[in-house]
Design an enzyme around this catalytic site. Structure first.
Site, PDB file in Angstrom:
ATOM      1  N   THR A 156      30.203 -28.980  17.352  1.00 35.31           N
ATOM      2  CA  THR A 156      30.549 -29.930  16.282  1.00 35.31           C
ATOM      3  C   THR A 156      30.563 -31.368  16.790  1.00 35.31           C
ATOM      4  OG1 THR A 156      31.927 -28.197  15.360  1.00 35.31           O
ATOM      5  CG2 THR A 156      32.319 -30.412  14.529  1.00 35.31           C
ATOM      6  N   GLY A 195      37.566 -26.847  21.754  1.00 35.15           N
ATOM      7  CA  GLY A 195      38.832 -26.485  22.386  1.00 35.15           C
ATOM      8  C   GLY A 195      38.711 -26.567  23.905  1.00 35.15           C
ATOM      9  N   GLU A 438      34.938 -22.266  12.889  1.00 36.01           N
ATOM     10  CA  GLU A 438      33.917 -21.215  12.910  1.00 36.01           C
ATOM     11  C   GLU A 438      33.255 -21.033  11.551  1.00 36.01           C
ATOM     12  OE1 GLU A 438      33.921 -20.365  16.293  1.00 36.01           O
ATOM     13  OE2 GLU A 438      31.909 -20.155  15.503  1.00 36.01           O
TER      14      GLU A 438
HETATM   15  C1  LIG Z   1      38.873 -12.716  21.408  1.00 35.39           C
HETATM   16  C2  LIG Z   1      39.243 -13.496  20.284  1.00 35.39           C
HETATM   17  C3  LIG Z   1      40.677 -13.824  20.116  1.00 35.39           C
HETATM   18  C4  LIG Z   1      40.890 -14.656  18.919  1.00 35.39           C
HETATM   19  C5  LIG Z   1      41.077 -16.105  19.256  1.00 35.39           C
HETATM   20  C6  LIG Z   1      40.289 -16.921  18.336  1.00 35.39           C
HETATM   21  C7  LIG Z   1      40.413 -18.376  18.649  1.00 35.39           C
HETATM   22  C8  LIG Z   1      39.160 -18.961  18.170  1.00 35.39           C
HETATM   23  C9  LIG Z   1      39.046 -20.371  18.473  1.00 35.39           C
HETATM   24  C10 LIG Z   1      37.724 -20.763  17.883  1.00 35.39           C
HETATM   25  C11 LIG Z   1      37.647 -22.209  17.682  1.00 35.39           C
HETATM   26  C12 LIG Z   1      36.576 -22.557  16.706  1.00 35.39           C
HETATM   27  C13 LIG Z   1      35.263 -22.790  17.364  1.00 35.39           C
HETATM   28  C14 LIG Z   1      34.260 -23.431  16.379  1.00 35.39           C
HETATM   29  O1  LIG Z   1      34.580 -23.816  15.305  1.00 35.39           O
HETATM   30  S1  LIG Z   1      32.671 -23.534  16.966  1.00 35.39           S
HETATM   31  C15 LIG Z   1      31.754 -24.307  15.704  1.00 35.39           C
HETATM   32  C16 LIG Z   1      31.500 -23.390  14.538  1.00 35.39           C
HETATM   33  N1  LIG Z   1      30.657 -24.017  13.607  1.00 35.39           N
HETATM   34  C17 LIG Z   1      30.191 -23.414  12.539  1.00 35.39           C
HETATM   35  O2  LIG Z   1      30.533 -22.279  12.270  1.00 35.39           O
HETATM   36  C18 LIG Z   1      29.204 -24.191  11.733  1.00 35.39           C
HETATM   37  C19 LIG Z   1      28.954 -23.602  10.381  1.00 35.39           C
HETATM   38  N2  LIG Z   1      27.578 -23.810   9.972  1.00 35.39           N
HETATM   39  C20 LIG Z   1      26.597 -22.872  10.127  1.00 35.39           C
HETATM   40  O3  LIG Z   1      26.852 -21.800  10.641  1.00 35.39           O
HETATM   41  C21 LIG Z   1      25.223 -23.202   9.618  1.00 35.39           C
HETATM   42  O4  LIG Z   1      24.860 -24.496   9.695  1.00 35.39           O
HETATM   43  C22 LIG Z   1      25.024 -22.720   8.194  1.00 35.39           C
HETATM   44  C23 LIG Z   1      25.055 -21.194   8.243  1.00 35.39           C
HETATM   45  C24 LIG Z   1      26.080 -23.227   7.238  1.00 35.39           C
HETATM   46  C25 LIG Z   1      23.686 -23.190   7.670  1.00 35.39           C
HETATM   47  O5  LIG Z   1      22.708 -23.029   8.631  1.00 35.39           O
HETATM   48  P1  LIG Z   1      21.220 -23.498   8.389  1.00 35.39           P
HETATM   49  O6  LIG Z   1      21.264 -24.809   7.740  1.00 35.39           O
HETATM   50  O7  LIG Z   1      20.474 -23.370   9.650  1.00 35.39           O
HETATM   51  O8  LIG Z   1      20.779 -22.354   7.467  1.00 35.39           O
HETATM   52  P2  LIG Z   1      20.407 -22.308   5.946  1.00 35.39           P
HETATM   53  O9  LIG Z   1      21.590 -22.429   5.079  1.00 35.39           O
HETATM   54  O10 LIG Z   1      19.269 -23.235   5.662  1.00 35.39           O
HETATM   55  O11 LIG Z   1      19.858 -20.826   5.952  1.00 35.39           O
HETATM   56  C26 LIG Z   1      18.679 -20.486   6.614  1.00 35.39           C
HETATM   57  C27 LIG Z   1      18.629 -19.013   6.877  1.00 35.39           C
HETATM   58  O12 LIG Z   1      19.404 -18.739   8.039  1.00 35.39           O
HETATM   59  C28 LIG Z   1      20.301 -17.689   7.780  1.00 35.39           C
HETATM   60  N3  LIG Z   1      21.457 -17.852   8.677  1.00 35.39           N
HETATM   61  C29 LIG Z   1      22.316 -18.864   8.747  1.00 35.39           C
HETATM   62  N4  LIG Z   1      23.206 -18.634   9.716  1.00 35.39           N
HETATM   63  C30 LIG Z   1      22.886 -17.442  10.269  1.00 35.39           C
HETATM   64  C31 LIG Z   1      23.428 -16.674  11.290  1.00 35.39           C
HETATM   65  N5  LIG Z   1      24.539 -17.056  11.976  1.00 35.39           N
HETATM   66  N6  LIG Z   1      22.842 -15.503  11.594  1.00 35.39           N
HETATM   67  C32 LIG Z   1      21.773 -15.075  10.923  1.00 35.39           C
HETATM   68  N7  LIG Z   1      21.206 -15.777   9.935  1.00 35.39           N
HETATM   69  C33 LIG Z   1      21.761 -16.945   9.601  1.00 35.39           C
HETATM   70  C34 LIG Z   1      20.614 -17.855   6.331  1.00 35.39           C
HETATM   71  O13 LIG Z   1      21.142 -16.676   5.790  1.00 35.39           O
HETATM   72  C35 LIG Z   1      19.259 -18.179   5.791  1.00 35.39           C
HETATM   73  O14 LIG Z   1      18.496 -16.991   5.698  1.00 35.39           O
HETATM   74  P3  LIG Z   1      17.381 -16.877   4.579  1.00 35.39           P
HETATM   75  O15 LIG Z   1      18.100 -16.835   3.274  1.00 35.39           O
HETATM   76  O16 LIG Z   1      16.496 -18.056   4.683  1.00 35.39           O
HETATM   77  O17 LIG Z   1      16.717 -15.571   4.890  1.00 35.39           O
HETATM   78  C1  LIG Z   2      41.327 -26.245  15.087  1.00 36.71           C
HETATM   79  C2  LIG Z   2      39.857 -26.427  15.173  1.00 36.71           C
HETATM   80  C3  LIG Z   2      39.173 -26.021  16.310  1.00 36.71           C
HETATM   81  C4  LIG Z   2      37.799 -26.220  16.426  1.00 36.71           C
HETATM   82  N1  LIG Z   2      37.158 -25.864  17.567  1.00 36.71           N
HETATM   83  C5  LIG Z   2      35.828 -26.127  17.720  1.00 36.71           C
HETATM   84  C6  LIG Z   2      35.151 -25.823  18.934  1.00 36.71           C
HETATM   85  O1  LIG Z   2      35.733 -25.284  19.861  1.00 36.71           O
HETATM   86  N2  LIG Z   2      33.843 -26.137  19.044  1.00 36.71           N
HETATM   87  C7  LIG Z   2      33.156 -26.725  18.030  1.00 36.71           C
HETATM   88  O2  LIG Z   2      31.970 -26.992  18.194  1.00 36.71           O
HETATM   89  N3  LIG Z   2      33.763 -26.998  16.854  1.00 36.71           N
HETATM   90  C8  LIG Z   2      35.079 -26.717  16.674  1.00 36.71           C
HETATM   91  N4  LIG Z   2      35.707 -27.004  15.485  1.00 36.71           N
HETATM   92  C9  LIG Z   2      34.948 -27.619  14.407  1.00 36.71           C
HETATM   93  C10 LIG Z   2      34.739 -26.709  13.225  1.00 36.71           C
HETATM   94  O3  LIG Z   2      33.842 -25.689  13.515  1.00 36.71           O
HETATM   95  C11 LIG Z   2      34.283 -27.535  12.025  1.00 36.71           C
HETATM   96  O4  LIG Z   2      35.345 -28.409  11.680  1.00 36.71           O
HETATM   97  C12 LIG Z   2      33.894 -26.659  10.869  1.00 36.71           C
HETATM   98  O5  LIG Z   2      32.699 -25.973  11.121  1.00 36.71           O
HETATM   99  C13 LIG Z   2      33.772 -27.436   9.542  1.00 36.71           C
HETATM  100  O6  LIG Z   2      32.876 -28.488   9.658  1.00 36.71           O
HETATM  101  P1  LIG Z   2      33.264 -29.982   9.236  1.00 36.71           P
HETATM  102  O7  LIG Z   2      34.512 -30.352   9.922  1.00 36.71           O
HETATM  103  O8  LIG Z   2      32.049 -30.794   9.455  1.00 36.71           O
HETATM  104  O9  LIG Z   2      33.580 -29.920   7.703  1.00 36.71           O
HETATM  105  P2  LIG Z   2      32.666 -30.467   6.528  1.00 36.71           P
HETATM  106  O10 LIG Z   2      31.398 -29.700   6.484  1.00 36.71           O
HETATM  107  O11 LIG Z   2      32.571 -31.940   6.555  1.00 36.71           O
HETATM  108  O12 LIG Z   2      33.543 -29.986   5.299  1.00 36.71           O
HETATM  109  C14 LIG Z   2      34.225 -30.880   4.403  1.00 36.71           C
HETATM  110  C15 LIG Z   2      34.061 -30.355   2.971  1.00 36.71           C
HETATM  111  O13 LIG Z   2      32.675 -30.394   2.617  1.00 36.71           O
HETATM  112  C16 LIG Z   2      32.288 -29.168   2.043  1.00 36.71           C
HETATM  113  N5  LIG Z   2      30.877 -28.863   2.353  1.00 36.71           N
HETATM  114  C17 LIG Z   2      30.182 -29.167   3.473  1.00 36.71           C
HETATM  115  N6  LIG Z   2      28.930 -28.661   3.387  1.00 36.71           N
HETATM  116  C18 LIG Z   2      28.836 -28.008   2.223  1.00 36.71           C
HETATM  117  C19 LIG Z   2      27.815 -27.272   1.568  1.00 36.71           C
HETATM  118  N7  LIG Z   2      26.626 -27.056   2.133  1.00 36.71           N
HETATM  119  N8  LIG Z   2      28.073 -26.762   0.368  1.00 36.71           N
HETATM  120  C20 LIG Z   2      29.275 -26.934  -0.215  1.00 36.71           C
HETATM  121  N9  LIG Z   2      30.292 -27.618   0.346  1.00 36.71           N
HETATM  122  C21 LIG Z   2      30.072 -28.162   1.544  1.00 36.71           C
HETATM  123  C22 LIG Z   2      33.217 -28.133   2.672  1.00 36.71           C
HETATM  124  O14 LIG Z   2      33.332 -26.991   1.862  1.00 36.71           O
HETATM  125  C23 LIG Z   2      34.527 -28.909   2.783  1.00 36.71           C
HETATM  126  O15 LIG Z   2      35.214 -28.792   1.568  1.00 36.71           O
HETATM  127  C24 LIG Z   2      37.086 -26.811  15.358  1.00 36.71           C
HETATM  128  C25 LIG Z   2      37.770 -27.191  14.191  1.00 36.71           C
HETATM  129  C26 LIG Z   2      39.134 -27.016  14.097  1.00 36.71           C
HETATM  130  C27 LIG Z   2      39.847 -27.445  12.846  1.00 36.71           C
END
Ligand SMILES: CCCCCCCCCCCCCC(=O)SCCNC(=O)CCNC(=O)[C@H](O)C(C)(C)COP(=O)(O)OP(=O)(O)OC[C@H]1O[C@@H](n2cnc3c(N)ncnc32)[C@H](O)[C@@H]1OP(=O)(O)O
Ligand SMILES: Cc1cc2nc3c(=O)[nH]c(=O)nc-3n(C[C@H](O)[C@H](O)[C@H](O)COP(=O)(O)OP(=O)(O)OC[C@H]3O[C@@H](n4cnc5c(N)ncnc54)[C@H](O)[C@@H]3O)c2cc1C
Length: 670
Positions: A156, A195, A438
């Site tokens: 991010t 983190g 996530e």
């Molecule tokens: C052990 C554990 C203990 C627990 C402790 C926990 C602590 C944890 C602490 C953690 C701290 C937190 C750490 C953090 O926060 S780390 C940062 C986490 N960040 C995110 O999660 C970011 C969220 N955004 C995205 O994932 C992508 O940009 C999205 C998905 C929104 C769009 O993406 P994009 O713009 O590229 O895609 P598209 O919308 O044009 O779609 C294009 C096509 O791709 C397919 N597609 C998309 N994604 C996937 C996928 N993943 N696998 C397979 N396919 C996928 C999709 O279905 C579509 O398919 P089709 O319809 O065309 O066939």
């Molecule tokens: C506690 C914490 C720990 C984190 N740890 C990590 C880490 O370890 N590593 C890391 O890389 N990141 C980390 N992150 C970042 C985290 O993954 C992002 O904050 C998260 O993916 C959301 O993205 P954003 O902040 O850009 O929100 P934004 O995307 O700006 O969201 C703001 C608003 O816009 C809306 N929005 C955005 N896009 C769309 C869309 N396509 N359609 C409709 N609505 C939309 C959302 O629904 C939301 O209401 C952490 C965040 C937090 C809060």
């Protein structure tokens, strides 16, 4: 039951509740852990960590400064990791156990407001395992497992979290030196949030736009050294720090990171999926989405974590509700336990049931994840879309409901729930973060909706897709109301199908009127999110149902009855959340809704005698609950009073502010 670590006299109300319980709580504990052996292993791990005097903090962390909180967290985190390594070496902890050691069970007991090194185990190592070549793994994995290097996952940026294709950090390949040059061209390109990045990690997986031979190939992962391995000073060109105080998770050391033309060897790009050859030639993998694999992994494990946090809050609020007396139900009668108010039962019991529902879906999802990642290893990508869609919706629904649940359970504890010492506010801070990190929940629901609409539009054969199989024939099911969970599942499936179909029709209508498909999608997105949400809830009920059917074959009759009651409660509660949709998309009548409401009330009454038994079965040690309101012995008022004595303000009879400000102010008003 041996949950108690505080051997004080147990509150008589709780003794009474435990005597009333109709099933053997230990049997349920074993069932939730897997079996008796697994319970023993868990308990032994808990003792291994929680009985370690070095892992205790004298002063409640709330009274420490931001800096002191961090320093104390790192002290403990190192002890925890050393102990994790010891368990690994003795073969007593595997990947499964990290959820417990780092997540809501043990993790949150050891480090109440977040672990500064979690990302090392949860994202840095998994990314190396999933995206590094065998040679790269040979170079990095051992160092990472043994914690010679500590890493994080830096994706991010200040300007982009959701839309990762829009990330601005650049990695330009220089074939002359066979290096990548990392650069942060704008303020918004600075990494923000990872983190442990602030002051803890010395390496990171950095996601950056890859440029080679003048062409951009989108985001790719790179392993980057951030700090000197001896001095921990930031390396040249690395601009790094912590992002400051947050609603919660104040000891996770979230950081920022900028690059000023930082050079790394070519071999530091993780090349299991895509490659850059020495001459700069780009070799593409079969799917660009394989780079997103670590995010799927974390979404999968978060579902279990949501269940665990909810168990914690449910235990605290249920025990408290059994010992708290307030008001009167009938005049001249003693004040009842607040758990006897039906509105209170309605706040507590559905969330107790939700803990089970989420745990069973988490188990199902973990199995799907393992199967599909196994298939990916042998080049089969067919089931990746369903895994992605299922992990998105289950992460979104479980985190949203857990956050709402923890807040509802906090409110159920009245004023005392607002005390930090109840541990409900801190728990809320940890759980609500899950709704954002996530993958922000709305965004994830839209990903699932994209999958559902695609299937619906293309009339895909869904027989081999367990989460959407119901779409084949549920649009026209119109079975009359029956007081069974099967009927509820069928009605939910019909509702979900109806909502998907309607959203699809609205997209098509908008397109016919001349809107671009993407605009039509955006204009229909409220309905799309709602359709994905009900699809997810339907799946959770279905999984709960099939799990209980299996479990009942191995449990005692008494436990089987209780499991069926909580399944029914979860099903009825879920369908009643969608009453409007039920009336719109099925033949359910308002009379049927009354029957469902009556069923809900019957179930609350049936579960009432077992409520404390159910949360006792979660078997959370007092140190895990860390709550004045939730301890096994129920001595709530003594604990509240004792905790209040720890306020630094109570360490002296008169605070200096009296002489400095209050007294002059009071006297001047004379
Ligand atoms: C052990 C554990 C203990 C627990 C402790 C926990 C602590 C944890 C602490 C953690 C701290 C937190 C750490 C953090 O926060 S780390 C940062 C986490 N960040 C995110 O999660 C970011 C969220 N955004 C995205 O994932 C992508 O940009 C999205 C998905 C929104 C769009 O993406 P994009 O713009 O590229 O895609 P598209 O919308 O044009 O779609 C294009 C096509 O791709 C397919 N597609 C998309 N994604 C996937 C996928 N993943 N696998 C397979 N396919 C996928 C999709 O279905 C579509 O398919 P089709 O319809 O065309 O066939
Ligand atoms: C506690 C914490 C720990 C984190 N740890 C990590 C880490 O370890 N590593 C890391 O890389 N990141 C980390 N992150 C970042 C985290 O993954 C992002 O904050 C998260 O993916 C959301 O993205 P954003 O902040 O850009 O929100 P934004 O995307 O700006 O969201 C703001 C608003 O816009 C809306 N929005 C955005 N896009 C769309 C869309 N396509 N359609 C409709 N609505 C939309 C959302 O629904 C939301 O209401 C952490 C965040 C937090 C809060």
């Amino acid at each position: 039951m041996t949950s108690s670590t505080n051997k004080g006299k147990v509150n008589p109300d709780l003794i009474n509740e435990r005597n009333k319980c109709t099933f053997n709580t230990l049997e349920l504990t074993h069932l939730l852990d897997g079996d008796e052996v697994k319970t023993k292993e868990r308990k032994s791990r808990e003792s291994f960590f929680l009985d370690d005097a070095d892992l205790k903090t004298e002063v409640p962390i709330e009274y420490l400064s931001h800096k002191e909180k961090y320093e104390e967290a790192v002290r403990k985190a190192c002890i925890v990791f050393r102990k994790v390594q010891q368990l690994q070496n003795e073969g007593k902890a595997g990947v499964d156990n990290y959820r417990e050691i780092l997540g809501g069970q043990l993790g949150s007991a050891l480090l109440k407001d977040g672990h500064p090194l979690t990302l090392h185990y949860v994202m840095f190592i998994p990314t190396l395992m999933g995206q590094a070549t065998i040679q790269q793994q040979a170079e990095w994995i051992q160092k990472a497992w043994s914690c010679n290097i500590i890493g994080t996952y830096a994706q991010t940026e200040l300007g982009h979290g959701t839309f990762i294709r829009g990330l601005e950090t650049i990695a330009t390949y220089d074939p002359k030196t066979e290096e990548f040059v990392l650069d942060s061209p704008t303020l918004t390109s600075y990494k923000w949030w990872p983190g442990g990045l602030g002051q803890s990690a010395n390496y990171a997986i950095v996601l950056a736009q890859l440029y080679t031979l003048g062409k951009c190939h989108g985001i790719h992962p790179f392993i980057v050294q951030l700090r000197d391995e001896e001095t921990h000073e930031p390396l040249s060109g690395i601009i790094i720090g912590e992002i400051g105080c947050k609603l919660g998770m104040n000891t996770t050391n979230n950081g920022y990171l900028g690059f000023n033309k930082v050079r790394i060897p070519r071999t530091n790009m993780l090349m299991k999926n895509n490659q850059v050859l020495p001459d700069g030639t780009y070799v593409k993998s079969p799917s660009s989405k394989l780079t997103y694999g670590t995010m799927i992994f974390v979404r999968v494990v978060l579902v279990q974590d949501a269940a665990t946090y909810l168990k914690k809050a449910a235990t605290i609020a249920t025990r408290y509700s059994a010992v708290r007396h307030q008001s009167q139900i009938k005049p001249n009668e003693p004040e009842p336990q607040i758990i006897d108010f039906v509105t209170q039962q309605h706040k507590l019991f559905p969330y107790i049931a939700t803990c089970f529902a989420f745990q069973y879906s988490a188990t199902w999802l973990w199995e799907l994840y393992n199967n599909v990642t196994g298939e990916l290893e042998s080049g089969h990508l067919d089931n990746l879309p369903e895994l992605h869609a299922a992990s998105c919706v289950l992460k979104a629904v479980s985190s949203a409901d857990a956050a709402l649940g923890v807040e509802t359970l906090r409110l159920a504890c009245g004023g005392h729930g607002y005390m930090t010492s109840s541990n409900l506010p801190t728990t809320y801070g940890l759980v609500t973060a899950m709704c954002t990190y996530e993958g922000e929940n709305t965004v994830l629901l839209l990903q699932t909706a994209r999958f559902l609409i695609k299937i619906w539009q293309n009339k895909t054969n869904v027989t081999n897709l367990p989460t959407v199989r119901y779409l084949q024939n549920s649009l026209n099911r119109n079975s009359p109301f029956e007081k069974t969970v099967s009927w509820i599942i069928s009605a939910l499936q019909q509702t979900a199908t109806g909502k998907i179909d309607l959203a699809n029709r609205h997209i098509n209508e908008r397109v016919k009127k001349g809107e671009a498909y993407e605009d039509a999608w955006n204009n229909t997105s409220i309905e799309l999110v709602a359709a994905a949400e009900i699809h997810g809830r339907t799946f959770i009920v279905e999984t709960f149902f099939s799990t209980v059917q299996k479990l009942r074959k191995q449990t005692s009759v008494e436990l089987g009855t209780v499991l069926s009651q909580i399944l029914e409660l979860y099903a009825v509660y879920t369908i009643l959340r969608s009453t409007g949709d039920l009336l719109r998309f099925t033949r359910t009548s308002s009379q049927d809704i009354e029957l469902l409401q009556g069923w809900l009330e019957e179930l609350l009454a049936a579960i009432r005698p077992n409520a404390v038994g159910l949360v006792d079965s979660f078997d959370m040690r007092d140190e895990v609950l860390a709550s004045t309101l939730g301890a096994y012995d129920g001595n709530v008022y003594q604990r509240l009073f004792e905790e209040a004595q720890k306020s630094p303000l109570n360490s002296e009879p008169v605070n200096k502010s009296f002489h400095l400000y209050l007294k002059p102010f009071m006297k001047s008003n004379l």
